[in-house]
Write a protein that holds these residues in place. Structure first.
Motif, PDB file in Angstrom:
ATOM      1  N   VAL A 215       0.835  -1.205   0.000  1.00 49.67           N
ATOM      2  CA  VAL A 215       0.000   0.000   0.000  1.00 49.67           C
ATOM      3  C   VAL A 215       0.870   1.255   0.000  1.00 49.67           C
ATOM      4  CG1 VAL A 215      -1.532   1.375   1.459  1.00 49.67           C
ATOM      5  CG2 VAL A 215      -2.056  -1.027   1.025  1.00 49.67           C
ATOM      6  N   LEU A 216       1.926   1.274   0.808  1.00 51.21           N
ATOM      7  CA  LEU A 216       2.785   2.446   0.871  1.00 51.21           C
ATOM      8  C   LEU A 216       3.588   2.618  -0.409  1.00 51.21           C
ATOM      9  CD1 LEU A 216       4.072   2.286   4.555  1.00 51.21           C
ATOM     10  CD2 LEU A 216       2.260   3.730   3.600  1.00 51.21           C
ATOM     11  N   ALA A 217       3.806   1.522  -1.121  1.00 54.79           N
ATOM     12  CA  ALA A 217       4.572   1.600  -2.368  1.00 54.79           C
ATOM     13  C   ALA A 217       3.709   2.044  -3.547  1.00 54.79           C
ATOM     14  CB  ALA A 217       5.215   0.252  -2.676  1.00 54.79           C
ATOM     15  N   LYS A 218       2.425   1.606  -3.562  1.00 52.33           N
ATOM     16  CA  LYS A 218       1.623   1.893  -4.760  1.00 52.33           C
ATOM     17  C   LYS A 218       0.160   2.195  -4.498  1.00 52.33           C
ATOM     18  CE  LYS A 218       1.184  -3.099  -5.511  1.00 52.33           C
ATOM     19  NZ  LYS A 218       1.474  -4.213  -6.439  1.00 52.33           N
TER      20      LYS A 218
ATOM     21  N   ASN B  87      16.201   4.617   5.712  1.00 52.79           N
ATOM     22  CA  ASN B  87      15.784   4.881   4.329  1.00 52.79           C
ATOM     23  C   ASN B  87      14.688   5.934   4.243  1.00 52.79           C
ATOM     24  OD1 ASN B  87      17.514   2.826   3.206  1.00 52.79           O
ATOM     25  ND2 ASN B  87      16.090   1.332   4.072  1.00 52.79           N
ATOM     26  N   GLY B  88      14.584   6.750   5.286  1.00 53.49           N
ATOM     27  CA  GLY B  88      13.528   7.748   5.315  1.00 53.49           C
ATOM     28  C   GLY B  88      12.206   7.155   5.756  1.00 53.49           C
ATOM     29  N   HIS B  89      11.212   8.007   5.926  1.00 53.63           N
ATOM     30  CA  HIS B  89       9.876   7.566   6.355  1.00 53.63           C
ATOM     31  C   HIS B  89       9.221   6.762   5.235  1.00 53.63           C
ATOM     32  CE1 HIS B  89       5.866   7.619   8.001  1.00 53.63           C
ATOM     33  NE2 HIS B  89       6.304   8.247   9.085  1.00 53.63           N
ATOM     34  N   PRO B  90       8.701   5.569   5.541  1.00 54.43           N
ATOM     35  CA  PRO B  90       8.132   4.726   4.476  1.00 54.43           C
ATOM     36  C   PRO B  90       6.821   5.253   3.911  1.00 54.43           C
ATOM     37  CG  PRO B  90       7.742   3.748   6.624  1.00 54.43           C
ATOM     38  CD  PRO B  90       8.654   4.922   6.848  1.00 54.43           C
ATOM     39  N   GLY B  91       6.150   6.149   4.624  1.00 54.30           N
ATOM     40  CA  GLY B  91       4.872   6.669   4.153  1.00 54.30           C
ATOM     41  C   GLY B  91       3.804   6.558   5.227  1.00 54.30           C
ATOM     42  N   CYS B  92       2.647   7.097   4.944  1.00 54.19           N
ATOM     43  CA  CYS B  92       1.571   7.169   5.921  1.00 54.19           C
ATOM     44  C   CYS B  92       0.354   6.381   5.433  1.00 54.19           C
ATOM     45  CB  CYS B  92       1.201   8.632   6.164  1.00 54.19           C
ATOM     46  SG  CYS B  92      -0.191   8.863   7.289  1.00 54.19           S
ATOM     47  N   VAL B  93      -0.049   5.376   6.194  1.00 49.50           N
ATOM     48  CA  VAL B  93      -1.215   4.565   5.841  1.00 49.50           C
ATOM     49  C   VAL B  93      -2.476   5.415   5.828  1.00 49.50           C
ATOM     50  CG1 VAL B  93      -2.687   2.667   6.602  1.00 49.50           C
ATOM     51  CG2 VAL B  93      -0.204   2.405   6.655  1.00 49.50           C
ATOM     52  N   ILE B  94      -2.586   6.320   6.788  1.00 43.08           N
ATOM     53  CA  ILE B  94      -3.772   7.174   6.877  1.00 43.08           C
ATOM     54  C   ILE B  94      -3.889   8.051   5.634  1.00 43.08           C
ATOM     55  CG2 ILE B  94      -4.741   9.158   8.131  1.00 43.08           C
ATOM     56  CD1 ILE B  94      -3.823   7.808  10.694  1.00 43.08           C
ATOM     57  N   ALA B  95      -2.774   8.642   5.215  1.00 43.60           N
ATOM     58  CA  ALA B  95      -2.799   9.470   4.007  1.00 43.60           C
ATOM     59  C   ALA B  95      -3.139   8.630   2.781  1.00 43.60           C
ATOM     60  CB  ALA B  95      -1.460  10.159   3.815  1.00 43.60           C
TER      61      ALA B  95
ATOM     62  N   SER C 263      14.489  15.788   3.960  1.00 42.75           N
ATOM     63  CA  SER C 263      13.500  16.847   3.753  1.00 42.75           C
ATOM     64  C   SER C 263      12.471  16.854   4.871  1.00 42.75           C
ATOM     65  CB  SER C 263      12.798  16.667   2.410  1.00 42.75           C
ATOM     66  OG  SER C 263      13.654  16.953   1.335  1.00 42.75           O
ATOM     67  N   LEU C 264      12.013  15.688   5.273  1.00 44.50           N
ATOM     68  CA  LEU C 264      11.022  15.588   6.344  1.00 44.50           C
ATOM     69  C   LEU C 264      11.584  16.149   7.642  1.00 44.50           C
ATOM     70  CD1 LEU C 264       8.459  14.682   7.749  1.00 44.50           C
ATOM     71  CD2 LEU C 264       9.333  12.341   7.736  1.00 44.50           C
ATOM     72  N   VAL C 265      12.811  15.805   7.954  1.00 41.68           N
ATOM     73  CA  VAL C 265      13.452  16.292   9.180  1.00 41.68           C
ATOM     74  C   VAL C 265      13.535  17.817   9.161  1.00 41.68           C
ATOM     75  CG1 VAL C 265      15.569  16.251  10.562  1.00 41.68           C
ATOM     76  CG2 VAL C 265      14.783  14.163   9.426  1.00 41.68           C
ATOM     77  N   ARG C 266      13.939  18.374   8.024  1.00 41.54           N
ATOM     78  CA  ARG C 266      14.068  19.831   7.929  1.00 41.54           C
ATOM     79  C   ARG C 266      12.714  20.520   8.074  1.00 41.54           C
ATOM     80  NH1 ARG C 266      17.834  18.278   3.856  1.00 41.54           N
ATOM     81  NH2 ARG C 266      16.314  18.715   2.199  1.00 41.54           N
TER      82      ARG C 266
ATOM     83  N   GLY D 126       3.384  16.440   4.484  1.00 38.06           N
ATOM     84  CA  GLY D 126       4.024  17.160   3.392  1.00 38.06           C
ATOM     85  C   GLY D 126       5.505  16.857   3.301  1.00 38.06           C
ATOM     86  N   GLY D 127       6.144  16.710   4.469  1.00 42.36           N
ATOM     87  CA  GLY D 127       7.562  16.368   4.489  1.00 42.36           C
ATOM     88  C   GLY D 127       7.835  14.995   3.901  1.00 42.36           C
ATOM     89  N   ILE D 128       6.920  14.051   4.148  1.00 50.35           N
ATOM     90  CA  ILE D 128       7.066  12.713   3.560  1.00 50.35           C
ATOM     91  C   ILE D 128       7.011  12.818   2.036  1.00 50.35           C
ATOM     92  CG2 ILE D 128       5.985  10.441   3.314  1.00 50.35           C
ATOM     93  CD1 ILE D 128       4.999  10.753   6.221  1.00 50.35           C
ATOM     94  N   ILE D 129       6.050  13.610   1.531  1.00 49.49           N
ATOM     95  CA  ILE D 129       5.928  13.793   0.079  1.00 49.49           C
ATOM     96  C   ILE D 129       7.190  14.423  -0.496  1.00 49.49           C
ATOM     97  CG2 ILE D 129       4.690  15.058  -1.721  1.00 49.49           C
ATOM     98  CD1 ILE D 129       2.160  14.728   0.017  1.00 49.49           C
TER      99      ILE D 129
END
Length: 205
Positions: free
Chosen positions: A19-22, A103-111, A184-187, A171-174
């Motif tokens: 789901v987070l991939a596609k 590897n950074g945040h994998p993504g948000c299931v809620i989003a 980018s998310l951290v910043r 937005g940072g995840i995107i």
């Protein structure tokens, strides 16, 4: 090779990764069944349909996020009695946690569910909405406590300020994915921290 854990956990882990991939729409029950190495009957034993799977994924994501926030803000409370300082400490701790993800945040299931909400029934939409509303309440209470001691320099709706944190993280995840830059998310979180600090810092003189 199938993942370790109970069948239900393996189904959820496989589904979440897909789901987070596609997205939910492009994730089929057939591919989940194949990856977990079970029959369709085995899948439907645990989840009557994709709506039930989505609810379970969202609820698990909520539980994990709440544990993270409880830990971060609990540590901040141990370090300061001042509500503004606690918030600034907690945002720095959140940035550090996100910075440690290899590897950074994998993504948000809620989003992911919100982007494709027409796929789902009212149960999925309700759980999703309740999750975001709960985070609004959590952070609104913190900002209300801050505002009692440090009136904001500009008139601001504290609920919107609380929602802004969710928006900054999503937005940072995107941005991290678009720019292929996990930092980018951290910043973005640290810029939000600077904004909060400026908003509530007493006016000199």
């Amino acid at each position: 090779m199938a993942q370790q854990g109970t069948t239900r956990e393996r189904i959820m882990n496989t589904a979440q990764e897909a789901v987070l991939a596609k997205g939910f729409d492009a994730t089929s029950i057939d591919e989940i069944v194949s990856a977990v190495e079970i029959t369709k009957g085995g899948f439907f034993y645990h989840f009557p349909d994709k709506n039930a799977l989505a609810v379970a994924l969202i609820q698990r994501y909520i539980d994990d996020e709440n544990k993270l926030f409880d830990d971060i803000f609990g540590r901040a409370r141990d370090l300061s009695d001042d509500p503004l300082h606690r918030m600034l400490i907690a945002l720095k701790l959140l940035a550090e946690v996100l910075d440690d993800l290899p590897n950074g945040h994998p993504g948000c299931v809620i989003a992911s569910a919100a982007y494709q909400d027409r796929l789902f029934n009212s149960d999925v939409r309700r759980v999703n909405e309740e999750a975001v509303a709960a985070w609004r309440r959590r952070f609104s209470l913190m900002f209300e406590e801050i505002a009692q001691l440090y009136p904001p320099r500009e008139a601001v709706d504290l609920r919107e300020l609380a929602d802004m944190l969710s928006g900054v993280v999503e937005g940072g995840i995107i941005l991290s994915k678009v720019y292929h830059d996990p930092k980018s998310l951290v910043r973005q979180v640290m810029i939000y921290r600077s904004f909060v600090k400026l908003l509530f810092s007493p006016v000199p003189g």
